[in-house]
Design a protein around this motif. Structure first.
Motif: not given
Length: 283
Positions: A251-276
């Motif tokens: 379960e832990i491995t699955h959650a970590e895999t999902v999190y990595r995929h979500v993180q890859a889909s998210a804006l970068s830190i810099e772009d996230s700041r700009a979006a905020l």
């Protein structure tokens, strides 16, 4: 950092289970042996609850009985188990807020986590909420008594002590869905979004998952992964009925895999700041 009795109970349960499995004993055997030795009231269900961490205040006598059965005779090792049991019996600060936090199972783990990775689909993560937002979301849950609302807010703000600059708290990485940002009430939006921008530092980062990402790996909902210095990680989710904890390595491995995929889909830190920034300072 304050010690977490919640984490100590979890550790104690795991170690007692490992002792039994290491001896090759079944739960039935251990229960029968405890009864025959006159070591208090025992049932197979009791041992299962102990090993599944479904206890609130572990009894020293029960742990000593199990240590006897598992032939743990080294004085220092036995004392380590007894000390751990006594620590697990203590009360955390959240007991004073049991009227709004219940047993505080998640808060107790959060207190001593080395890192917290969280994805929130519809709300701002609890550790990153301002008082105004916490007050608004509490009212949205149907709490109308203002004194009760303030209790919820007070408890939420107390949780945030672990991310105070200089505190030896966890590293936090939060991915917040754009939907959650859109749902921030207008009267607290600027304060809340500004906080998300200003609170960031090397060990506390916020990423925005934009609507443009479309369908993504975590469309089933929010979750958090808590890592610990000396204990296995935990995945946490909650719904309207219960708090859910997942500890199986698969379960832990699955959650970590999902999190990595979500993180890859998210804006970068810099772009996230700009979006905020764009949310409160539209061009």
């Amino acid at each position: 950092m304050a010690k977490s009795p919640t984490l100590r109970r979890r550790r104690l349960s795991r170690r007692l289970r490992e002792l039994r499995e290491g001896k090759g004993y079944t739960s039935s055997y251990v229960t029968t042996e405890a009864k025959q030795r006159g070591k208090g009231k025992w049932s197979r269900g009791k041992l299962t609850r102990i090993e599944n961490n479904e206890w609130v205040r572990p009894a020293v006598a029960d742990v000593e009985a199990l240590l006897d059965i598992y032939e743990v005779t080294d004085p220092e090792e036995r004392q380590a188990y007894i000390t751990l049991t006594k620590q697990a019996r203590q009360s955390g600060w959240w007991v004073g807020y049991s009227d709004v936090l219940g047993q505080g199972a998640y808060v107790g783990l959060e207190l001593e986590a080395a890192s917290i990775r969280t994805y929130e689909a519809l709300v701002i993560p609890g550790l990153l909420q301002t008082e105004g937002y916490a007050r608004a979301i509490t009212r949205s849950h149907g709490v109308t008594d203002e004194s009760e609302v303030e209790r919820y807010v007070e408890a939420r703000m107390a949780r945030k002590q672990i991310i105070t600059p200089g505190a030896t708290g966890p590293q936090v990485w939060a991915i917040i869905d754009e939907a959650a940002l859109r749902k921030i009430p207008a009267d607290v939006r600027e304060e809340q979004v500004r906080y998300l921008i200003d609170v960031q530092r090397r060990d506390l980062r916020v990423q925005v998952l934009p609507d443009s990402a479309g369908l993504h790996a975590a469309t089933t909902g929010s979750f958090s992964i808590l890592d610990f210095q000396d204990d296995p990680p935990v995945v946490y989710r909650e719904d309207i009925m219960a708090q859910l904890f997942y500890e199986d390595p698969v379960e832990i491995t699955h959650a970590e895999t999902v999190y990595r995929h979500v993180q890859a889909s998210a804006l970068s830190i810099e772009d996230s700041r700009a979006a905020l920034e764009a949310l409160i300072n539209p061009s």
